[in-house]
Design a protein around this motif. Structure first.
Motif, short mmCIF file in Angstrom:
data_model
loop_
_atom_site.label_atom_id
_atom_site.label_comp_id
_atom_site.label_asym_id
_atom_site.label_seq_id
_atom_site.Cartn_x
_atom_site.Cartn_y
_atom_site.Cartn_z
N UNK A 154 0.78 -1.24 0.00
CA UNK A 154 0.00 0.00 0.00
C UNK A 154 0.80 1.28 0.00
N UNK A 155 2.09 1.21 -0.26
CA UNK A 155 2.93 2.42 -0.21
C UNK A 155 3.22 2.93 -1.62
N UNK A 156 2.17 3.22 -2.37
CA UNK A 156 2.31 3.78 -3.71
C UNK A 156 2.22 5.30 -3.65
N UNK A 157 2.59 5.96 -4.74
CA UNK A 157 2.47 7.41 -4.79
C UNK A 157 1.01 7.85 -4.67
N UNK A 158 0.11 7.07 -5.26
CA UNK A 158 -1.31 7.40 -5.16
C UNK A 158 -1.77 7.36 -3.71
N UNK A 159 -1.30 6.38 -2.96
CA UNK A 159 -1.72 6.22 -1.57
C UNK A 159 -1.02 7.17 -0.61
N UNK A 160 0.17 7.65 -1.00
CA UNK A 160 1.02 8.31 -0.02
C UNK A 160 0.48 9.64 0.46
N UNK A 161 -0.39 10.27 -0.31
CA UNK A 161 -0.98 11.52 0.17
C UNK A 161 -1.75 11.28 1.46
N UNK A 162 -2.51 10.20 1.53
CA UNK A 162 -3.24 9.87 2.75
C UNK A 162 -2.29 9.45 3.86
N UNK A 255 -8.36 6.65 10.03
CA UNK A 255 -7.72 5.86 8.98
C UNK A 255 -7.57 4.37 9.30
N UNK A 256 -7.27 4.04 10.56
CA UNK A 256 -6.93 2.65 10.86
C UNK A 256 -8.17 1.77 10.94
N UNK A 257 -9.24 2.28 11.53
CA UNK A 257 -10.48 1.48 11.58
C UNK A 257 -10.98 1.16 10.17
N UNK A 258 -11.10 2.16 9.28
CA UNK A 258 -11.52 1.82 7.91
C UNK A 258 -10.57 0.84 7.22
N UNK A 259 -9.29 0.99 7.49
CA UNK A 259 -8.28 0.10 6.91
C UNK A 259 -8.49 -1.34 7.36
N UNK A 269 -14.33 -12.10 1.63
CA UNK A 269 -14.87 -12.28 0.28
C UNK A 269 -13.88 -12.97 -0.66
N UNK A 270 -12.69 -13.24 -0.17
CA UNK A 270 -11.68 -13.88 -1.00
C UNK A 270 -11.06 -12.96 -2.03
N UNK A 271 -11.12 -11.65 -1.78
CA UNK A 271 -10.57 -10.69 -2.72
C UNK A 271 -9.08 -10.45 -2.42
N UNK A 272 -8.30 -10.29 -3.46
CA UNK A 272 -6.85 -10.15 -3.30
C UNK A 272 -6.43 -8.72 -2.95
N UNK A 273 -7.27 -7.74 -3.24
CA UNK A 273 -6.96 -6.35 -2.92
C UNK A 273 -8.20 -5.68 -2.35
N UNK A 274 -8.01 -4.53 -1.72
CA UNK A 274 -9.14 -3.74 -1.27
C UNK A 274 -8.81 -2.26 -1.47
N UNK A 275 -9.83 -1.46 -1.51
CA UNK A 275 -9.69 -0.03 -1.73
C UNK A 275 -10.59 0.72 -0.76
N UNK A 276 -10.12 1.85 -0.26
CA UNK A 276 -10.93 2.71 0.60
C UNK A 276 -10.59 4.16 0.28
N UNK A 277 -11.37 5.07 0.84
CA UNK A 277 -11.13 6.50 0.64
C UNK A 277 -11.36 7.22 1.96
N UNK A 278 -10.43 8.08 2.33
CA UNK A 278 -10.53 8.87 3.56
C UNK A 278 -10.26 10.32 3.22
N UNK A 279 -11.15 11.20 3.61
CA UNK A 279 -10.98 12.64 3.32
C UNK A 279 -10.78 12.89 1.83
N UNK A 280 -11.41 12.10 1.01
CA UNK A 280 -11.28 12.27 -0.43
C UNK A 280 -10.00 11.74 -1.01
N UNK A 281 -9.18 11.09 -0.19
CA UNK A 281 -7.90 10.55 -0.64
C UNK A 281 -8.00 9.03 -0.77
N UNK A 282 -7.54 8.47 -1.88
CA UNK A 282 -7.69 7.04 -2.11
C UNK A 282 -6.60 6.22 -1.42
N UNK A 283 -6.94 4.97 -1.18
CA UNK A 283 -5.95 4.04 -0.63
C UNK A 283 -6.31 2.64 -1.12
#
Length: 327
Positions: A154-162, A255-259, A269-283
């Motif tokens: 989860x340490x991508x440039x897209x995620x790092x703003x959050x 951030x941590x509870x939603x994570x 659900x057997x999904x390999x990835x997940x996505x969330x958004x906090x304060x309009x910032x994606x993760x």
């Protein structure tokens, strides 16, 4: 009765455990380099730090190690005596271990200046000699491997703003606190401080993060040196929850509870990835079974509390947006 802690200076969990052993005055030897690599052969998951017990047994995973040492050594406990405070301290340690670690990983491996210095330093620490060519070859390989894992953890440039915004809010709370009360639950450190220290110890070393801390959070930066060896600290637990604890809980709620909850839903659900958004910032990141275990452990610790302690903790969790973690 001497323990050996097999770790590394660039490992946040190694620094966390070394600081705990120092504060608790538990006799130990600090081992780095080739001996630390050899210790990995004695544990199921090959990650440092590895604690070698006086009887020759080996174990790793810092949080279980903390509680095992609590059972074995009564003096200078780092678990608050009050059960409600103990739960909150555990929650904050968990927040540091599983969320603040993303700041450590991101600051270290997103920018070339950090990748270059830290890969070389990690190689230097491991080889302890052997020639510059060998160090540089290992550094290059290790750098490529770590950068290649960025999306998974989860340490991508897209995620790092959050990640960065969250980390800075935690640092603001600490900076306001360390010049007044210093510790979180009285005049002695808890496992929460050591968990936070472990991650921030690396921000205090890596080039980009260190410059940020020295410029914007100078007292928290200096506080790290004190937590690293607070074997001389004598203190007591105190009742209540100072503003820094509530601020850190609020950040965990943000951030941590939603994570944790998003990861758990994806795992179910057997999904390999997940996505969330906090304060309009994606993760977005890969789904991890270990974080499912963290959520289960938090819920079990809450279930084990007395009714009075549950009521006290629940009030704090509801105030901080964390109530769903123990629902």
């Amino acid at each position: 009765m001497v323990y050996t802690l097999h770790g590394a200076l660039a490992s946040p969990y190694s620094m966390k455990m070394r600081a705990i052993l120092r504060y608790r005055r538990i006799p130990h030897v600090w081992s780095v380099g080739a001996s630390s690599r050899a210790a990995l052969e004695h544990v199921k998951a090959p990650v440092i730090p590895v604690l070698e017990y006086p009887d020759g047994a080996f174990a790793n995973d810092s949080t279980p190690l903390i509680y095992d040492l609590e059972e074995r050594h009564g003096d200078r406990s780092i678990v608050p005596a009050d059960p409600a405070q103990a739960f909150i301290a555990h929650l904050l340690e968990d927040f540091a271990d599983e969320w603040l670690t993303k700041a450590m990983f991101g600051y270290r491996w997103l920018e070339d200046i950090d990748q270059e210095q830290m890969s070389r330093w990690l190689a230097f620490d491991l080889f302890q000699g052997g020639g510059l060519d060998a160090i540089d070859r290992f550094a290059s390989t290790f750098r490529e491997r770590q950068v290649g894992r960025m999306a998974l953890v989860g340490c991508t440039r897209e995620n790092f703003a959050l990640i960065e915004a969250s980390t800075r809010r935690a640092l603001v709370a600490l900076e306001q606190h360390v010049t007044t009360r210093y510790w979180l639950f009285g005049t002695r450190p808890s496992l929460a401080e050591f968990g936070i220290f472990g991650q921030l110890s690396q921000l205090g070393v890596d080039p980009t993060a260190q410059a940020m801390m020295r410029a914007d959070f100078p007292y928290t930066y200096r506080w790290l040196s004190h937590v690293d060896d607070c074997s001389g600290v004598e203190g007591e637990w105190e009742s209540g929850y100072p503003p820094v604890v509530r601020a850190l809980l609020a950040e965990a709620g943000r951030v941590y509870a939603p994570f944790l909850l998003a990861n758990a839903r994806a795992a179910e659900a057997g999904e390999k990835t997940f996505r969330m958004e906090v304060d309009g910032l994606p993760y977005e990141q890969g789904t991890f079974g270990y974080q499912v275990k963290c959520l289960q452990a938090l819920r079990q610790r809450f279930a084990d509390l007395s009714d009075d302690a549950k009521a006290e903790v629940r009030e704090l969790l509801e105030e901080s947006g964390l109530a769903d973690l123990v629902a």
